[in-house]
Design a protein around this motif. Structure first.
Motif, short mmCIF file in Angstrom:
data_model
loop_
_atom_site.label_atom_id
_atom_site.label_comp_id
_atom_site.label_asym_id
_atom_site.label_seq_id
_atom_site.Cartn_x
_atom_site.Cartn_y
_atom_site.Cartn_z
N ARG A 59 -23.99 5.87 23.77
CA ARG A 59 -23.35 7.17 23.53
C ARG A 59 -24.14 8.09 22.59
O ARG A 59 -23.71 9.20 22.36
CB ARG A 59 -21.94 6.96 22.95
N TRP A 60 -25.25 7.66 22.05
CA TRP A 60 -26.00 8.46 21.09
C TRP A 60 -27.29 8.96 21.71
O TRP A 60 -27.91 8.28 22.54
CB TRP A 60 -26.30 7.66 19.83
N TYR A 61 -27.70 10.15 21.26
CA TYR A 61 -28.89 10.80 21.78
C TYR A 61 -29.76 11.25 20.61
O TYR A 61 -29.26 11.84 19.63
CB TYR A 61 -28.51 12.01 22.64
N GLY A 62 -31.05 10.95 20.69
CA GLY A 62 -31.97 11.32 19.62
C GLY A 62 -32.84 12.49 20.03
O GLY A 62 -33.24 12.64 21.19
N ILE A 63 -33.16 13.37 19.05
CA ILE A 63 -34.05 14.51 19.26
C ILE A 63 -35.35 14.20 18.53
O ILE A 63 -35.33 13.85 17.35
CB ILE A 63 -33.42 15.81 18.74
N ALA A 64 -36.45 14.29 19.24
CA ALA A 64 -37.74 13.89 18.67
C ALA A 64 -38.83 14.88 19.05
O ALA A 64 -38.72 15.62 20.04
CB ALA A 64 -38.10 12.49 19.15
N ILE A 65 -39.91 14.87 18.25
CA ILE A 65 -41.07 15.71 18.49
C ILE A 65 -42.26 14.79 18.67
O ILE A 65 -42.48 13.87 17.89
CB ILE A 65 -41.32 16.67 17.31
N GLY A 66 -43.07 15.05 19.69
CA GLY A 66 -44.23 14.23 19.92
C GLY A 66 -44.51 14.04 21.39
O GLY A 66 -44.04 14.82 22.22
N PRO A 67 -45.26 12.99 21.75
CA PRO A 67 -45.77 11.93 20.86
C PRO A 67 -47.13 12.27 20.27
O PRO A 67 -47.87 13.09 20.81
CB PRO A 67 -45.89 10.73 21.81
N TYR A 68 -47.47 11.60 19.16
CA TYR A 68 -48.74 11.75 18.48
C TYR A 68 -49.33 10.38 18.19
O TYR A 68 -48.64 9.37 18.23
CB TYR A 68 -48.57 12.49 17.14
#
Length: 590
Positions: A59-68
């Motif tokens: 039920r959870w969603y993560g917001i991320a920047i990348g990949p590096y």
């Protein structure tokens, strides 16, 4: 085993290959719903490049920047924190917890190629040597904005038109699983499907248009499939058994072939086990297989079961297991499976079974019994490596009429949830007389005994030879054992009547068996060993309810016995054993 081809090799290679890459992400937020995640990810993407959203749990969603690369990610995180572009508690992750990407989707990413800020913009900021003025505290609060649709209604209809019939069925199935769709899974988007789409959109904070966008469809399917995360569902082919289907490969490991089974042991925390079933034969053997599967310890007795001309299904449920057996018959070949799943996990089991059934394919060939030599671990209570269910206790019964009514000891059936005869049919207790120590059983299916007991009418002599016939070893031998002894008393030690006292060594499984004189007439029914609580008796002191007591109690129940004079010719032990085998039956308490 050399011919087995298992798809989890490819699955494991994919997993380990992904883990080997040195991809690092900056995780900035986690949201408890897809709607909130889509709102926030689009806010970030309006001012930052390389923003994505992933499902990280059911039920959870993560917001991320990348990949590096890891070093670059550390530098980028430092810049973003100094510029107040991300929360102070943003952190680096390797992406292994990301289950599936929900934004941007492929069509969105392609559309954004010409509009996104170049990926090296943040890297260029590192060359700046001026000290930035910290933003005021109020600026740290991130702006809120309404969700930006990933497609216009026209675009949503256009992308929906590209779906196959199976993809549409999958959407209906997912809507049904979420509780929004209750009609037929037909792959046709009528009013019922549109209404369910609108209800799903409203429940998830989207505009209720009745036409789901690409991202919404992906999110729905992601939620539907989330329950299978970690099971490693993938296609597996067992070329020895000639069976292919989707299986939870992360939970299973091949163990051995013991025709007609290919056994897969548990390889995970759930304790899942699987046996593929593969053999040839006619429909008579098909019916025999159906009966045999129900005798296995892994198949609890509680649960529905049915057999048709070309398929049988068995469900067994108890406090710890939920077992499903399904076998199909086609042109002299039987193929199927037995899946043992932990109790209390029915939602995942339902999905796994749906995947297995839909993907089941019969490949050429069946397991050849001659190709796998037997092992030393061979016992009567094993069926090709699987434990046969054992009764709580066993005893002996005596047929007293041609309908199959059985007389046994009352203690043998006391407290049983179920009583069976010869492992073939269940029986109903007609009466159980604790004072006399007798019980009578009526088989639920027709039984035609070869012979019925003939009860002696004459008075026997003290010191006469007697013999008790019983299943001393719980049916292991398949026939009753004959134990010889002597008649030592016409009453109990305290004058109890109507019993006879015997001197013989009997086993618990003999209880309820007939006591014969040398001519084959029945003197009585063997009772359990006397209680040793108050006094310790010699080990061979036993009692039997005599003919007078049996006759009277059966008459009260509307039953009659066959009487014989007895005391005539003398049968040798072999003849007496044959007579006993014709009129005795194994009684099992479950």
């Amino acid at each position: 085993m050399g011919r087995i081809v298992i798809a989890w090799v490819l699955w494991m290679a994919t997993v380990t290959g992904a883990a080997a890459q040195d991809n690092t992400w900056i995780q900035v937020e986690a949201q408890p719903s897809l709607r909130q995640a889509l709102e926030r990810v689009q806010v970030y993407s309006q001012r930052l490049p390389n923003v994505a959203a992933f499902q990280v749990s059911s039920r959870w969603y993560g917001i991320a920047i990348g990949p590096y690369e890891e070093i670059e990610a550390e530098e980028q995180l430092d810049v973003l924190e100094r510029r107040r572009e991300v929360p102070f508690d943003a952190f680096l992750v390797d992406g292994s917890a990301f289950l599936r990407q929900v934004w941007p989707l492929a069509n969105q990413a392609a559309a954004q190629v010409t509009t996104e800020t170049p990926t090296d913009t943040l890297s260029e900021d590192l060359a700046e040597t001026t000290t930035e003025t910290p933003a005021p505290a109020a600026a740290a609060a991130e702006p809120t904005a309404p969700a930006v649709p990933d497609e216009t209604p026209a675009q949503a209809r256009a992308s929906e038109a590209q779906l196959t019939r199976d993809e549409k069925r999958l959407l209906q199935t997912a809507l049904q699983a979420e509780g929004f769709y209750t009609s037929t899974i037909d792959g046709l988007f009528g009013r019922g499907t549109r209404a369910s789409m609108s209800a799903w959109q409203a429940a998830n904070g989207f505009e209720a248009t009745g036409v789901m966008t690409t991202a919404q469809r992906a999110a729905l399917i992601a939620d539907y499939n989330a329950i299978l995360d970690g099971l490693g569902m993938a296609r597996a082919e067992d070329l020895e058994a000639g069976i292919a289907m989707q299986l939870p490969l992360a939970e299973l490991a091949f163990k051995t072939y013991e025709p007609p089974f290919a056994h897969y042991a548990s390889a995970g925390d759930l304790g899942v086990r699987l046996s593929l079933i593969s053999q040839d034969g006619n429909r008579t053997r098909f019916r025999v297989l159906y009966d045999l599967m129900q005798t296995l310890d892994d198949v609890p007795t509680n649960g529905p079961r049915s057999i048709g001309r070309d398929r049988f299904t068995i469900t067994g449920i108890d406090a710890t297991r939920h077992t499903t057996v399904e076998v199909r018959y086609d042109s002299g070949v039987m193929k199927g499976f037995m899946l043992v799943w932990p109790a209390g996990d029915e939602e995942r089991l339902t999905r796994v079974l749906a995947e297995m059934r839909a993907s089941f394919r019969a490949l050429p060939g069946v397991l050849d019994p001659n190709a796998y030599p037997p092992t030393e671990d061979q016992r009567p209570d094993l069926l090709s490596g699987l434990d046969i269910r054992k009764a709580e206790r066993t005893a002996t019964g005596l047929f007293v009429d041609t309908r199959g009514v059985v007389l046994t000891a009352a203690q043998s059936v006391a407290g049983c949830e179920r009583v069976s005869l010869a492992g073939a049919t269940d029986a109903t207790v007609i009466f159980s007389d604790a004072a006399l120590g007798l019980a009578a059983l009526m088989p639920q299916d027709d039984l035609a005994p070869i012979a019925t007991a003939g009860f002696q009418t004459r008075v026997p002599r003290l010191g006469d030879d007697v013999a008790v016939a019983g299943f001393s070893f719980g049916g292991t031998l398949g026939a009753p054992t004959l134990t010889l002894g002597t008649l030592t008393g016409m009453q109990g030690l305290d004058g109890e009547a109507p019993v006879k006292r015997l001197d013989l060594k009997a086993e618990p499984g003999d209880v309820g068996g007939p006591v014969f004189d040398r001519s084959g007439a029945v003197l009585g029914v063997l009772l359990p060993a006397p209680s040793q609580e108050a006094q310790v008796l010699p080990p061979f002191v036993r009692y039997a309810v005599d003919t007078d007591g049996i006759r009277a109690r059966l008459a009260d129940a509307g039953l009659t016995i066959r009487e014989v004079r007895g005391g005539g010719g003398v049968l040798d032990p072999v003849e007496l054993s044959e007579l006993a085998a014709d009129m005795t039956v194994l009684v099992e308490c479950w």
